[in-house]
Design a protein around this motif. Structure first.
Motif, mmCIF file in Angstrom:
data_model
loop_
_atom_site.group_PDB
_atom_site.id
_atom_site.type_symbol
_atom_site.label_atom_id
_atom_site.label_comp_id
_atom_site.label_asym_id
_atom_site.label_seq_id
_atom_site.Cartn_x
_atom_site.Cartn_y
_atom_site.Cartn_z
ATOM 1 N N ASP A 1 1.128 -1.339 0.426
ATOM 2 C CA ASP A 1 0.327 -0.016 0.028
ATOM 3 C C ASP A 1 0.705 0.878 0.338
ATOM 4 O O ASP A 1 2.142 1.269 0.688
ATOM 5 C CB ASP A 1 -1.249 -0.319 1.320
ATOM 6 C CG ASP A 1 -2.444 -0.322 1.200
ATOM 7 O OD1 ASP A 1 -1.727 -2.036 0.087
ATOM 8 O OD2 ASP A 1 -2.371 -1.319 2.415
ATOM 9 N N PHE A 2 0.953 2.539 -1.369
ATOM 10 C CA PHE A 2 1.652 3.936 -0.652
ATOM 11 C C PHE A 2 0.594 4.902 -2.024
ATOM 12 O O PHE A 2 -0.293 3.646 -2.407
ATOM 13 C CB PHE A 2 2.788 2.760 -2.047
ATOM 14 C CG PHE A 2 2.501 2.155 -2.931
ATOM 15 C CD1 PHE A 2 3.403 2.759 -4.427
ATOM 16 C CD2 PHE A 2 2.269 0.792 -3.281
ATOM 17 C CE1 PHE A 2 2.904 2.249 -6.032
ATOM 18 C CE2 PHE A 2 2.726 -0.119 -4.575
ATOM 19 C CZ PHE A 2 2.390 0.991 -5.529
ATOM 20 N N ASP A 3 2.104 5.364 -2.161
ATOM 21 C CA ASP A 3 0.771 7.153 -2.738
ATOM 22 C C ASP A 3 1.884 6.802 -3.567
ATOM 23 O O ASP A 3 3.459 6.956 -3.261
ATOM 24 C CB ASP A 3 0.625 8.191 -1.737
ATOM 25 C CG ASP A 3 -0.461 7.693 -1.117
ATOM 26 O OD1 ASP A 3 -1.449 6.753 -1.528
ATOM 27 O OD2 ASP A 3 -0.611 8.549 -0.035
ATOM 28 N N VAL A 4 1.883 7.721 -4.673
ATOM 29 C CA VAL A 4 2.514 8.822 -5.283
ATOM 30 C C VAL A 4 1.770 9.343 -5.995
ATOM 31 O O VAL A 4 0.573 10.316 -6.364
ATOM 32 C CB VAL A 4 2.317 6.954 -6.801
ATOM 33 C CG1 VAL A 4 3.497 7.900 -8.152
ATOM 34 C CG2 VAL A 4 2.811 6.095 -6.348
ATOM 35 N N LEU A 5 3.276 10.636 -5.736
ATOM 36 C CA LEU A 5 2.762 12.375 -6.264
ATOM 37 C C LEU A 5 2.830 11.933 -7.954
ATOM 38 O O LEU A 5 4.066 11.410 -8.409
ATOM 39 C CB LEU A 5 4.142 13.339 -5.912
ATOM 40 C CG LEU A 5 3.957 13.301 -4.397
ATOM 41 C CD1 LEU A 5 4.916 14.178 -3.978
ATOM 42 C CD2 LEU A 5 2.028 13.598 -4.320
ATOM 43 N N LEU A 6 1.788 12.551 -8.906
ATOM 44 C CA LEU A 6 1.777 12.350 -10.150
ATOM 45 C C LEU A 6 1.928 13.782 -10.619
ATOM 46 O O LEU A 6 0.752 15.259 -10.252
ATOM 47 C CB LEU A 6 0.307 11.678 -11.300
ATOM 48 C CG LEU A 6 0.271 9.831 -10.413
ATOM 49 C CD1 LEU A 6 -0.991 9.264 -10.828
ATOM 50 C CD2 LEU A 6 1.941 9.664 -11.150
ATOM 51 N N ALA B 1 5.751 7.333 -2.076
ATOM 52 C CA ALA B 1 6.701 7.029 -1.974
ATOM 53 C C ALA B 1 7.976 7.423 -2.817
ATOM 54 O O ALA B 1 8.842 7.059 -2.893
ATOM 55 C CB ALA B 1 6.643 5.160 -2.316
ATOM 56 N N PHE B 2 6.841 7.684 -4.394
ATOM 57 C CA PHE B 2 7.842 8.237 -5.434
ATOM 58 C C PHE B 2 7.107 9.550 -5.838
ATOM 59 O O PHE B 2 5.537 9.276 -5.700
ATOM 60 C CB PHE B 2 8.560 7.758 -5.995
ATOM 61 C CG PHE B 2 7.967 6.480 -6.852
ATOM 62 C CD1 PHE B 2 7.235 6.391 -8.067
ATOM 63 C CD2 PHE B 2 7.337 4.986 -6.220
ATOM 64 C CE1 PHE B 2 6.113 5.730 -8.561
ATOM 65 C CE2 PHE B 2 6.225 4.342 -6.566
ATOM 66 C CZ PHE B 2 5.801 4.694 -7.686
ATOM 67 N N HIS C 1 -2.162 15.199 -8.781
ATOM 68 C CA HIS C 1 -2.661 13.997 -8.620
ATOM 69 C C HIS C 1 -2.157 13.520 -7.997
ATOM 70 O O HIS C 1 -0.813 13.486 -7.568
ATOM 71 C CB HIS C 1 -3.467 13.095 -9.349
ATOM 72 C CG HIS C 1 -4.260 14.176 -10.460
ATOM 73 N ND1 HIS C 1 -5.756 13.956 -10.385
ATOM 74 C CD2 HIS C 1 -4.498 15.259 -11.545
ATOM 75 C CE1 HIS C 1 -6.468 14.720 -11.487
ATOM 76 N NE2 HIS C 1 -4.939 15.158 -12.248
ATOM 77 N N VAL C 2 -2.478 12.939 -7.187
ATOM 78 C CA VAL C 2 -1.947 11.853 -5.841
ATOM 79 C C VAL C 2 -2.744 10.527 -6.432
ATOM 80 O O VAL C 2 -3.964 10.241 -6.389
ATOM 81 C CB VAL C 2 -1.943 11.896 -4.930
ATOM 82 C CG1 VAL C 2 -1.784 10.346 -3.516
ATOM 83 C CG2 VAL C 2 -1.865 12.963 -4.015
ATOM 84 N N LEU C 3 -1.985 9.220 -6.775
ATOM 85 C CA LEU C 3 -2.107 7.169 -6.687
ATOM 86 C C LEU C 3 -1.868 7.200 -5.201
ATOM 87 O O LEU C 3 -1.303 7.116 -4.874
ATOM 88 C CB LEU C 3 -1.220 7.500 -7.909
ATOM 89 C CG LEU C 3 -1.474 5.986 -8.387
ATOM 90 C CD1 LEU C 3 -2.891 4.897 -8.831
ATOM 91 C CD2 LEU C 3 -0.297 5.382 -9.477
ATOM 92 N N SER C 4 -3.242 6.275 -5.464
ATOM 93 C CA SER C 4 -2.895 5.188 -3.935
ATOM 94 C C SER C 4 -3.479 3.945 -4.061
ATOM 95 O O SER C 4 -4.234 3.845 -4.845
ATOM 96 C CB SER C 4 -4.928 5.826 -3.034
ATOM 97 O OG SER C 4 -4.023 7.490 -2.772
ATOM 98 N N VAL C 5 -2.295 3.425 -4.520
ATOM 99 C CA VAL C 5 -1.989 1.594 -4.844
ATOM 100 C C VAL C 5 -2.562 1.394 -3.148
ATOM 101 O O VAL C 5 -2.155 0.997 -2.190
ATOM 102 C CB VAL C 5 -0.872 1.475 -5.578
ATOM 103 C CG1 VAL C 5 -1.337 0.290 -5.584
ATOM 104 C CG2 VAL C 5 -1.129 2.006 -6.802
ATOM 105 N N ARG C 6 -3.048 0.254 -3.157
ATOM 106 C CA ARG C 6 -3.623 -0.617 -2.338
ATOM 107 C C ARG C 6 -3.222 -2.046 -2.663
ATOM 108 O O ARG C 6 -4.646 -2.504 -3.044
ATOM 109 C CB ARG C 6 -4.935 0.102 -1.532
ATOM 110 C CG ARG C 6 -5.546 1.308 -1.274
ATOM 111 C CD ARG C 6 -3.674 1.159 -0.387
ATOM 112 N NE ARG C 6 -4.145 2.953 0.996
ATOM 113 C CZ ARG C 6 -2.915 3.772 0.115
ATOM 114 N NH1 ARG C 6 -2.068 3.221 -0.485
ATOM 115 N NH2 ARG C 6 -3.214 4.076 0.930
ATOM 116 N N GLY C 7 -2.101 -2.799 -2.654
ATOM 117 C CA GLY C 7 -2.434 -4.349 -3.608
ATOM 118 C C GLY C 7 -2.633 -4.115 -5.148
ATOM 119 O O GLY C 7 -1.913 -3.865 -5.576
#
Length: 541
Positions: free
Chosen positions: A139-144, A173-174, A380-386
């Motif tokens: 689970d992590f977030d990415v700045l887009l 995270a990145f 945008h912020v991408l939030s990945v959960r699995g």
């Protein structure tokens, strides 16, 4: 990443065949060899089962961390970061994912305005990569980011003082920038990277059309400065249970060519398609694929223009068929959601520069930069959960959690000359609505990151919700803004139909007084959204 199944391993055999050869063989005229190392607890050891690419073929390191890839003449070797490991970054947090091999450097007879590559000399006997073992949650977030596109040092100040300043407060995270890092002046890369690097996370970059070397006669040498600063224009990395693939889909056609107003076109190209095909053969089918390009696969803004769409999109869709895909891009300075296949969500991201840094200065001296579809400039912020994900829009200026703008269209005058002469401030455009104007009053709501799955309704006071209709049309607010301040915008900037506007006709029998108008619904991911405004109604004269 979880281990490959037997079927998936067999499916990758063809991709590995081209990289076959004795592990540890010395480099020769037609191959690059090397070792991938992993560092854990201060100890450095060869790392097996890591993917490495020459931009087309994909090899997997053997038990001694060795790989072998075809490489004849100029080329780039990139390591594909596996989950649980980190790539090195430079002092400005630019990720170092590749080694460029260009023995003669950038041809001197090209006379590039911006410096390209120095000669790299003969192919090294071993091109090695070192990765560091890290804790990497699924689970992590990415700045887009996309299209920061500063045309000058002043506009680079705007990038620094809006999107970068706000992104520094958001844990991630990145970060990724999907193109147009700059606006033609490639001498600004050093300062731009230093500014974005202060966000404090590893940063991946993808080139756009304004990152080209325009003096190049064709596509072959159009990324000379990019390769020197960032490395491979197309590459990939794994993080958690997601595979991120960045593909340069801007094909430079040369300064003497003009294609319906552009000297480039959107095309994935045969080499990138082969790279993607070979890579996916090595990755489990249930992996989330995040695909980055600069030019959209498809845009509502200009769906038939080759420099605004990817002309070989069908071939790309065939390669990724059946996989869960989030495709992100920029380029059009609009915000769009498209669903191009059953499991392919295409998200055109909001530009950091909005309307190319156009619009009146705010009290900070920074242009309002509202995008031509009415979205504030931002990211945008991408939030990945699995293997699941959501995205959210973050305005770079103003309220950080703003999701929509509510307007009553009869309060806007469409830039009528007599109004422009007497009422300069936008604040003067919010008079009460008389009862006899109610029949001509449309409630217009711009959901900044809305799309086909967004649902919206409005209610008056404590009344029942009334569904609103998604309508492709101009945002009256941005139309008025551009009309009132024409001297503050770039010459090509004009309002364009938006894909995320909802409208409704208000009742024409509202009594005089102040009325609360509440707008509520759900966004593309089913999350609740809500805002409100006051409508004042006066008696007819």
């Amino acid at each position: 990443m979880k281990p490959l199944t037997r079927r998936e391993t067999l499916a990758g055999a063809a991709a590995l065949a081209l990289a076959a050869g004795p592990a540890g063989a010395a480099a020769d005229d037609g191959a690059a060899t090397g070792t991938v190392y992993g560092v854990e607890g201060g100890a450095r050891a060869p790392l097996p089962n890591v993917l490495v690419t020459n931009g087309r073929e994909v090899a997997r390191t053997d038990g001694q961390g060795r790989y072998r890839l075809p490489l004849s003449g100029d080329g780039i070797v990139s390591v594909i970061k596996p989950s649980g490991y980190a790539l090195p970054c430079n002092a400005d947090n630019v990720v170092q994912h590749s080694v460029v091999h260009q023995p003669g450097g950038t041809p001197k007879d090209l006379r590039m305005r911006y410096r390209g590559l120095d000669p790299t000399g003969p192919l090294p006997a071993s091109i090695d990569f070192t990765l560091t073992k890290v804790e990497e949650p699924e689970d992590f977030d990415v700045l887009l980011f996309t299209d920061p596109q500063p045309e000058s040092r002043l506009e680079l100040n705007h990038v620094r003082d809006t999107a970068v300043a706000r992104a520094m407060t958001i844990p991630a995270a990145f970060g990724i920038t999907t193109g147009d890092v700059l606006f033609d002046d490639l001498s600004l890369y050093g300062r731009s990277n230093a500014i974005v690097g202060r966000i404090g996370v590893p940063w991946y970059n993808l080139p756009g059309n304004h990152d080209l070397n325009f003096q190049a006669p064709d596509a072959r040498h159009s990324r000379e400065t990019w390769k020197r600063v960032f490395g491979a224009p197309s590459y990939a990395f794994q993080h958690g249970r997601a595979l991120f693939v960045m593909l340069d889909n801007v094909v430079w056609l040369g300064p003497a060519v003009d294609v319906v107003g552009g000297k480039y076109e959107g095309r994935i190209g045969e080499t990138n398609l082969a790279f993607l095909r070979n890579l996916l053969a090595q990755v489990p089918a249930d992996t989330l694929l995040v695909l980055g390009t600069h030019i959209p696969l498809h845009t509502d803004t200009a769906p038939n223009e080759p420099f605004n769409n990817t002309i070989d999109r069908a071939a790309l869709l065939e390669v990724v068929e059946g996989r869960k895909v989030l495709a992100i891009c920029g380029h059009t300075h609009t915000t769009e959601h498209h669903y191009l296949a059953e499991r392919l969500h295409h998200h055109v991201l909001t530009a950091v520069s909005g309307s190319w840094w156009s619009g009146p200065d705010t009290r900070t001296g920074i242009p309002s930069a509202d995008s031509r579809d009415g979205t504030p400039n931002g990211f945008h912020v991408l939030s990945v959960r699995g293997t699941d994900y959501t995205t959210r829009f973050v305005p770079a200026q103003g309220e950080p959690d703003a999701v929509m703008r509510i307007a009553f269209e009869s309060q806007l005058r469409g830039g009528m000359p007599e109004v422009l002469r007497t009422m300069r401030p936008m604040e003067a455009l919010r008079p009460p609505v008389s009862q006899d104007a109610l029949a001509a009053t449309t409630l217009v709501v711009n959901v900044f990151d809305g799309g086909p799955k967004t649902r919206l309704a409005y209610r008056l006071g404590s009344g029942a919700p009334v569904p609103m209709e998604r309508t492709r049309r101009l945002d009256p607010f941005v139309v008025e803004l551009f009309a009132r301040y024409p001297e503050t915008k770039k010459g090509w900037v004009q309002a364009t139909p938006s894909t995320h506007i909802w409208t409704a006709r208000l009742p024409d029998d509202l009594p005089p007084g102040a009325h609360r108008v509440t707008v509520e619904g759900t966004d593309e991911y089913g999350r609740p959204i809500r805002s409100a405004a006051v409508l004042e109604v006066t008696r007819s004269v």
